[in-house]
Design a protein around this motif. Structure first.
Motif, PDB file in Angstrom:
ATOM      1  N   LYS A   1      30.331  58.216  38.024  1.00 50.84           N
ATOM      2  CA  LYS A   1      29.428  58.573  39.118  1.00 50.84           C
ATOM      3  C   LYS A   1      28.185  57.687  39.159  1.00 50.84           C
ATOM      4  N   VAL A   2      27.939  56.941  38.090  1.00 52.11           N
ATOM      5  CA  VAL A   2      26.748  56.094  38.036  1.00 52.11           C
ATOM      6  C   VAL A   2      27.045  54.780  38.752  1.00 52.11           C
ATOM      7  N   LYS A   3      26.329  54.517  39.840  1.00 57.30           N
ATOM      8  CA  LYS A   3      26.624  53.354  40.692  1.00 57.30           C
ATOM      9  C   LYS A   3      26.526  52.037  39.949  1.00 57.30           C
ATOM     10  N   THR A   4      25.552  51.925  39.039  1.00 57.89           N
ATOM     11  CA  THR A   4      25.313  50.641  38.371  1.00 57.89           C
ATOM     12  C   THR A   4      26.395  50.280  37.363  1.00 57.89           C
ATOM     13  N   ILE A   5      27.272  51.218  37.019  1.00 56.83           N
ATOM     14  CA  ILE A   5      28.302  50.900  36.030  1.00 56.83           C
ATOM     15  C   ILE A   5      29.726  51.050  36.584  1.00 56.83           C
ATOM     16  N   LYS A   6      29.830  51.044  37.908  1.00 55.92           N
ATOM     17  CA  LYS A   6      31.150  51.185  38.513  1.00 55.92           C
ATOM     18  C   LYS A   6      32.072  50.023  38.181  1.00 55.92           C
ATOM     19  N   ILE A   7      31.484  48.862  37.854  1.00 56.19           N
ATOM     20  CA  ILE A   7      32.321  47.707  37.538  1.00 56.19           C
ATOM     21  C   ILE A   7      32.594  47.575  36.049  1.00 56.19           C
ATOM     22  N   HIS A   8      32.143  48.535  35.270  1.00 57.04           N
ATOM     23  CA  HIS A   8      32.402  48.485  33.828  1.00 57.04           C
ATOM     24  C   HIS A   8      33.892  48.658  33.547  1.00 57.04           C
ATOM     25  N   LYS A   9      34.335  48.060  32.463  1.00 55.38           N
ATOM     26  CA  LYS A   9      35.744  48.169  32.087  1.00 55.38           C
ATOM     27  C   LYS A   9      35.924  49.336  31.124  1.00 55.38           C
ATOM     28  N   THR A  10      36.750  50.305  31.535  1.00 57.11           N
ATOM     29  CA  THR A  10      37.036  51.481  30.715  1.00 57.11           C
ATOM     30  C   THR A  10      38.509  51.463  30.333  1.00 57.11           C
ATOM     31  N   VAL A  11      38.799  51.659  29.046  1.00 50.27           N
ATOM     32  CA  VAL A  11      40.179  51.593  28.556  1.00 50.27           C
ATOM     33  C   VAL A  11      40.498  52.816  27.713  1.00 50.27           C
ATOM     34  N   ASP A  12      41.778  53.107  27.618  1.00 47.60           N
ATOM     35  CA  ASP A  12      42.248  54.160  26.719  1.00 47.60           C
ATOM     36  C   ASP A  12      41.916  53.751  25.297  1.00 47.60           C
ATOM     37  N   ILE A  13      41.413  54.701  24.495  1.00 47.52           N
ATOM     38  CA  ILE A  13      40.970  54.348  23.139  1.00 47.52           C
ATOM     39  C   ILE A  13      42.112  53.824  22.275  1.00 47.52           C
ATOM     40  N   LYS A  14      43.344  54.206  22.606  1.00 44.15           N
ATOM     41  CA  LYS A  14      44.472  53.703  21.817  1.00 44.15           C
ATOM     42  C   LYS A  14      44.818  52.264  22.157  1.00 44.15           C
ATOM     43  N   ASP A  15      44.244  51.753  23.265  1.00 40.15           N
ATOM     44  CA  ASP A  15      44.509  50.366  23.652  1.00 40.15           C
ATOM     45  C   ASP A  15      43.397  49.420  23.224  1.00 40.15           C
ATOM     46  N   VAL A  16      42.377  49.965  22.551  1.00 37.65           N
ATOM     47  CA  VAL A  16      41.274  49.110  22.109  1.00 37.65           C
ATOM     48  C   VAL A  16      41.777  48.168  21.035  1.00 37.65           C
ATOM     49  N   ASP A  17      41.458  46.919  21.140  1.00 37.24           N
ATOM     50  CA  ASP A  17      41.889  45.903  20.176  1.00 37.24           C
ATOM     51  C   ASP A  17      41.169  46.128  18.859  1.00 37.24           C
ATOM     52  N   ILE A  18      41.899  46.560  17.841  1.00 36.67           N
ATOM     53  CA  ILE A  18      41.263  46.888  16.573  1.00 36.67           C
ATOM     54  C   ILE A  18      40.833  45.665  15.795  1.00 36.67           C
ATOM     55  N   SER A  19      41.212  44.497  16.266  1.00 36.36           N
ATOM     56  CA  SER A  19      40.794  43.288  15.570  1.00 36.36           C
ATOM     57  C   SER A  19      39.457  42.760  16.084  1.00 36.36           C
ATOM     58  N   GLN A  20      38.855  43.473  17.047  1.00 31.37           N
ATOM     59  CA  GLN A  20      37.557  43.048  17.561  1.00 31.37           C
ATOM     60  C   GLN A  20      36.518  43.092  16.454  1.00 31.37           C
ATOM     61  N   PRO A  21      35.529  42.191  16.459  1.00 29.94           N
ATOM     62  CA  PRO A  21      34.507  42.161  15.427  1.00 29.94           C
ATOM     63  C   PRO A  21      33.782  43.491  15.256  1.00 29.94           C
ATOM     64  N   LYS A  22      33.578  44.228  16.380  1.00 28.60           N
ATOM     65  CA  LYS A  22      32.867  45.504  16.273  1.00 28.60           C
ATOM     66  C   LYS A  22      33.615  46.464  15.373  1.00 28.60           C
ATOM     67  N   GLU A  23      34.972  46.462  15.460  1.00 29.65           N
ATOM     68  CA  GLU A  23      35.748  47.375  14.656  1.00 29.65           C
ATOM     69  C   GLU A  23      35.665  47.013  13.176  1.00 29.65           C
ATOM     70  N   LEU A  24      35.554  45.699  12.891  1.00 29.99           N
ATOM     71  CA  LEU A  24      35.535  45.258  11.511  1.00 29.99           C
ATOM     72  C   LEU A  24      34.113  45.078  10.994  1.00 29.99           C
ATOM     73  N   SER A  25      33.150  45.747  11.639  1.00 28.20           N
ATOM     74  CA  SER A  25      31.806  45.757  11.104  1.00 28.20           C
ATOM     75  C   SER A  25      31.724  46.705   9.912  1.00 28.20           C
ATOM     76  N   VAL A  26      32.840  47.355   9.595  1.00 25.70           N
ATOM     77  CA  VAL A  26      32.918  48.229   8.430  1.00 25.70           C
ATOM     78  C   VAL A  26      32.776  47.387   7.170  1.00 25.70           C
TER      79      VAL A  26
END
Length: 328
Positions: free
Chosen positions: A51-76
């Motif tokens: 509903k927020v107009k400024t984020i209508k173009i944001h990319k939203t994905v199913d959490i099971k499709d998130v690439d687990i090799s992304q650096p954010k995931e391996l910040s552990v």
């Protein structure tokens, strides 16, 4: 460094289920906005985020499709996790044969075993868990990613068990809330919504025959002690009780200001789950969810389990506790 493998101590820890980062409720997580870097339930994606107009173009994905090799995931931090056998040492590799993380001192014991880089095994386990679990798996929850991997493999390949009904009994209760067996061919049953006695001991014969009945209707959990007495907790009461043969409730342990809930008795201890007074959910920074291990008399605390070594909460709410010779 990743969590230890599924040893007895590790398996006592519970999976941490995250709340929606918008509504903060325990609704199942379904979506991730890659631009906002937030996790959302289905309702918040439809009725809040979109509903927020400024984020209508944001990319939203199913959490099971998130690439687990992304650096954010391996910040552990996978480089400084203490070894289970040698706490002063950090784990360096994953033993594939023993399914546990090991340190340099452990290598001699695991000589000849196949080993894997911890990061490689972390990614494999996380991917497998995400594909086979309906819950959101926190990439920082190393206890689940390593400690529960074997258990999930067993669950997804269940052994067929054939059960056969031998008898059926009727009670005068609208439903049975808790049931425990004794060593004298009787059972204790309880129900919190009844106009008759809410706690009953029944002899098992051709039909159930009442031995003792008490008007307690707020029993949360109960079990039999090693001396054959009935131990029980009440819904909004800070005490663990023992019921004597006259029907009197004797206080075994006072957990104030917390409320005792689930109970389990082993050969040498009594294990009780506790929480703070007030609503069970949602969890807050002030919530206290513990597993308390008492000695066999119930008078002395032996151990209190609440957080992992990273000070993260292990439990949300424990309504049942069971155990075998190695685990709770």
């Amino acid at each position: 460094m990743a969590s230890r493998a599924p040893s007895a101590s590790t398996r006592k820890k519970a999976q941490v289920i995250l709340s929606c980062q918008l509504c903060q409720r325990s609704s199942p997580l379904k979506w991730k906005c890659l631009d906002c870097d937030i996790l959302m339930c289905d309702n918040c994606k439809i009725n809040v985020h979109s509903k927020v107009k400024t984020i209508k173009i944001h990319k939203t994905v199913d959490i099971k499709d998130v690439d687990i090799s992304q650096p954010k995931e391996l910040s552990v931090d996978l480089d400084n996790y203490p070894c289970n056998t040698h706490p002063t040492q950090s784990c360096c590799v994953y033993c594939v044969q023993c399914k546990e993380l090991i340190c340099p001192k452990c290598l001699k014991t695991h000589k000849g075993h196949d080993v894997e880089e911890i990061e490689t095994q972390y990614i494999q386990n996380l991917e497998y868990l995400r594909k086979n679990s309906s819950d959101y798996i926190d990439p920082h929850d190393l206890n689940t990613i390593f400690g529960s991997f074997d258990q999930l493999s067993i669950i997804t390949n269940p052994e067929k068990i054939n059960l056969k009904k031998t008898n059926t009994y009727e009670t005068n209760l609208p439903f049975v809330h808790r049931l425990v067996t004794t060593s004298v061919n009787s059972i204790w049953i309880t129900c919190y919504e009844t106009t008759v006695s809410g706690l009953q001991e029944m002899q098992i014969a051709q039909e159930l025959k009442a031995i003792r009945e008490y008007n307690y209707r707020t029993i949360f959990d109960m079990t039999i002690s090693k001396t054959g007495d009935l131990l029980l907790t009440l819904s909004e009461d800070s005490h663990l009780y023992r019921l004597d043969t006259t029907g009197k409730m004797n206080i075994v342990h006072d957990f104030s200001p917390l409320l005792p809930k689930a109970i389990n008795v082993s050969d040498d201890s009594i294990t009780v789950s506790t929480r703070e007074k007030g609503p069970t959910f949602p969890l807050t920074v002030h919530s206290r969810r513990q597993v308390v291990i008492l000695n066999q008399t119930g008078k002395k605390k032996v151990r209190v389990i609440e957080n992992d070594k990273q000070k993260r909460r292990l439990f949300s709410f424990l309504s049942r506790i069971t155990s075998d010779k190695l685990e709770i």
